[in-house]
Design a protein around this motif. Structure first.
Motif, short mmCIF file in Angstrom:
data_model
loop_
_atom_site.label_atom_id
_atom_site.label_comp_id
_atom_site.label_asym_id
_atom_site.label_seq_id
_atom_site.Cartn_x
_atom_site.Cartn_y
_atom_site.Cartn_z
N LYS A 106 -34.65 22.89 7.03
CA LYS A 106 -33.70 21.89 7.54
C LYS A 106 -32.24 22.25 7.26
CE LYS A 106 -37.07 18.21 7.19
NZ LYS A 106 -37.52 17.04 6.43
N VAL A 107 -32.01 23.33 6.52
CA VAL A 107 -30.64 23.70 6.14
C VAL A 107 -29.71 23.88 7.34
CG1 VAL A 107 -29.21 25.48 5.03
CG2 VAL A 107 -31.24 24.60 3.86
N PRO A 108 -30.13 24.56 8.42
CA PRO A 108 -29.17 24.73 9.53
C PRO A 108 -28.66 23.42 10.11
CG PRO A 108 -31.00 26.25 9.76
CD PRO A 108 -31.36 25.30 8.65
N GLU A 109 -29.44 22.35 10.01
CA GLU A 109 -29.03 21.04 10.53
C GLU A 109 -29.11 19.99 9.42
OE1 GLU A 109 -31.65 20.51 13.83
OE2 GLU A 109 -30.61 21.99 15.04
N TRP A 110 -28.63 20.38 8.23
CA TRP A 110 -28.79 19.52 7.06
C TRP A 110 -28.14 18.16 7.21
CZ3 TRP A 110 -24.80 17.64 4.05
CH2 TRP A 110 -23.55 18.23 4.23
N ARG A 111 -27.07 18.06 7.96
CA ARG A 111 -26.41 16.75 8.12
C ARG A 111 -27.30 15.76 8.86
NH1 ARG A 111 -21.09 16.72 6.59
NH2 ARG A 111 -20.14 18.76 6.28
N ALA A 112 -28.18 16.25 9.71
CA ALA A 112 -29.12 15.38 10.42
C ALA A 112 -30.33 15.03 9.57
CB ALA A 112 -29.57 16.06 11.72
N HIS A 113 -30.46 15.69 8.42
CA HIS A 113 -31.61 15.48 7.53
C HIS A 113 -31.14 15.21 6.10
CE1 HIS A 113 -34.26 16.92 10.70
NE2 HIS A 113 -33.40 17.91 10.89
N GLN A 114 -30.07 14.43 5.97
CA GLN A 114 -29.48 14.22 4.65
C GLN A 114 -30.44 13.62 3.64
OE1 GLN A 114 -25.48 12.84 4.32
NE2 GLN A 114 -24.95 13.54 6.38
N GLU A 115 -31.40 12.85 4.11
CA GLU A 115 -32.37 12.23 3.20
C GLU A 115 -33.25 13.26 2.50
OE1 GLU A 115 -34.41 13.12 6.95
OE2 GLU A 115 -32.48 12.16 6.54
N SER A 116 -33.30 14.47 3.03
CA SER A 116 -34.12 15.53 2.45
C SER A 116 -33.44 16.22 1.27
CB SER A 116 -34.47 16.58 3.51
OG SER A 116 -35.22 15.99 4.54
N PHE A 117 -32.16 15.93 1.05
CA PHE A 117 -31.38 16.62 0.03
C PHE A 117 -30.77 15.63 -0.95
CE2 PHE A 117 -31.34 19.11 3.94
CZ PHE A 117 -31.79 20.34 3.49
N THR A 118 -30.62 16.07 -2.19
CA THR A 118 -29.96 15.23 -3.19
C THR A 118 -28.46 15.17 -2.90
OG1 THR A 118 -29.45 17.04 -4.72
CG2 THR A 118 -31.65 16.00 -4.93
N GLU A 119 -27.79 14.25 -3.57
CA GLU A 119 -26.34 14.15 -3.39
C GLU A 119 -25.64 15.45 -3.77
OE1 GLU A 119 -22.47 11.68 -5.05
OE2 GLU A 119 -24.45 11.18 -5.82
N LEU A 120 -26.07 16.05 -4.89
CA LEU A 120 -25.45 17.31 -5.33
C LEU A 120 -25.73 18.43 -4.34
CD1 LEU A 120 -23.78 18.86 -7.37
CD2 LEU A 120 -25.85 19.16 -8.75
N GLU A 121 -26.93 18.50 -3.81
CA GLU A 121 -27.26 19.52 -2.80
C GLU A 121 -26.38 19.34 -1.57
OE1 GLU A 121 -31.96 20.28 -3.91
OE2 GLU A 121 -31.44 18.78 -2.39
N ARG A 122 -26.17 18.11 -1.15
CA ARG A 122 -25.31 17.86 0.02
C ARG A 122 -23.86 18.28 -0.28
NH1 ARG A 122 -28.37 13.00 0.05
NH2 ARG A 122 -26.55 11.83 -0.69
N LEU A 123 -23.38 18.02 -1.48
CA LEU A 123 -22.03 18.45 -1.85
C LEU A 123 -21.91 19.97 -1.81
CD1 LEU A 123 -21.02 16.18 -4.88
CD2 LEU A 123 -19.84 16.36 -2.69
N VAL A 124 -22.92 20.66 -2.33
CA VAL A 124 -22.92 22.13 -2.32
C VAL A 124 -22.90 22.65 -0.89
CG1 VAL A 124 -24.38 24.15 -2.80
CG2 VAL A 124 -23.92 22.46 -4.61
N MET A 125 -23.71 22.06 -0.02
CA MET A 125 -23.76 22.53 1.37
C MET A 125 -22.46 22.20 2.11
SD MET A 125 -27.77 22.06 2.43
CE MET A 125 -27.86 20.32 2.05
N GLU A 126 -21.86 21.06 1.82
CA GLU A 126 -20.57 20.72 2.42
C GLU A 126 -19.51 21.73 1.99
OE1 GLU A 126 -17.31 17.05 2.50
OE2 GLU A 126 -19.27 16.73 1.56
#
Length: 195
Positions: A106-126
């Motif tokens: 889901k990484v290539p479209e992580w914003r569409a699957h935010q529930e799959s990632f922790t808050e810290l993971e989302r910050l790292v990907m951003e």
């Protein structure tokens, strides 16, 4: 993600068989099970090949950043730049590290699957996306949120890993390297196809 044989590299993948190249071939096969095509590209410049392999070996020993966060930080630029070689290898590496392939896919479209990632993971990907933008769009606020959560040492390591993946993805893309079939052996290949 099967090997893409429809396009050819923009440089010969048969460089001069120097001692440096032979050592790189041995290491590559021993470590990854096959010869990495980027090594063949760098094989045209033995000093660069030695420096690159030395740097890669050293980055593999960095431990300030959580391995999952480090892997996500590398997958995001590869996806954003569109490096199929790096995405293929990244899926294989995630499988080898025991990371959940369902999440990694889901990484290539992580914003569409935010529930799959922790808050810290989302910050790292951003952050990885912002670093990969041209010009970079990293904000003081985003950097501070990560630095305060990770600590300075891990934050610097994160930044270096994103920059390194930008280097890898841009070199591989410019040289015309495509998927080499690494992810074909994953427990659950990208896209959720079962073998």
């Amino acid at each position: 993600m099967t090997a893409d044989t429809t396009r050819t590299a923009r440089i010969s993948l048969s460089p001069p068989r120097t001692l440096t190249l032979r050592l790189a071939e041995w290491y590559s096969r021993r470590t990854y099970g096959k010869l990495l095509e980027p090594a063949l590209v760098f094989g045209h410049h033995p000093r660069l090949l030695r420096a690159y392999f030395a740097f890669e070996a050293k980055t593999g020993r960095w431990r300030a950043l959580d391995p999952t966060l480090k892997h996500l930080a590398q997958m995001v630029p590869a996806a954003r730049i569109g490096c199929s070689w790096c995405m293929d290898f990244g899926h294989w590496e995630a499988d080898r590290l025991g990371l959940p392939m369902e999440k990694i896919s889901k990484v290539p479209e992580w914003r569409a699957h935010q529930e799959s990632f922790t808050e810290l993971e989302r910050l790292v990907m951003e952050y990885a996306e912002a670093m990969t933008d041209t010009p970079p769009t990293v904000t003081d606020e985003l950097a501070e949120r990560l630095r305060s959560r990770l600590g300075e040492r891990a934050f610097v390591e994160l930044t270096a890993m994103v920059a390194l993946e930008n280097f890898r993805s841009r070199v591989n893309g410019a040289m015309g390297l495509r998927s080499q079939g690494f992810s074909d052996s994953c427990a659950i290949p990208p896209g959720g196809r079962r073998p």
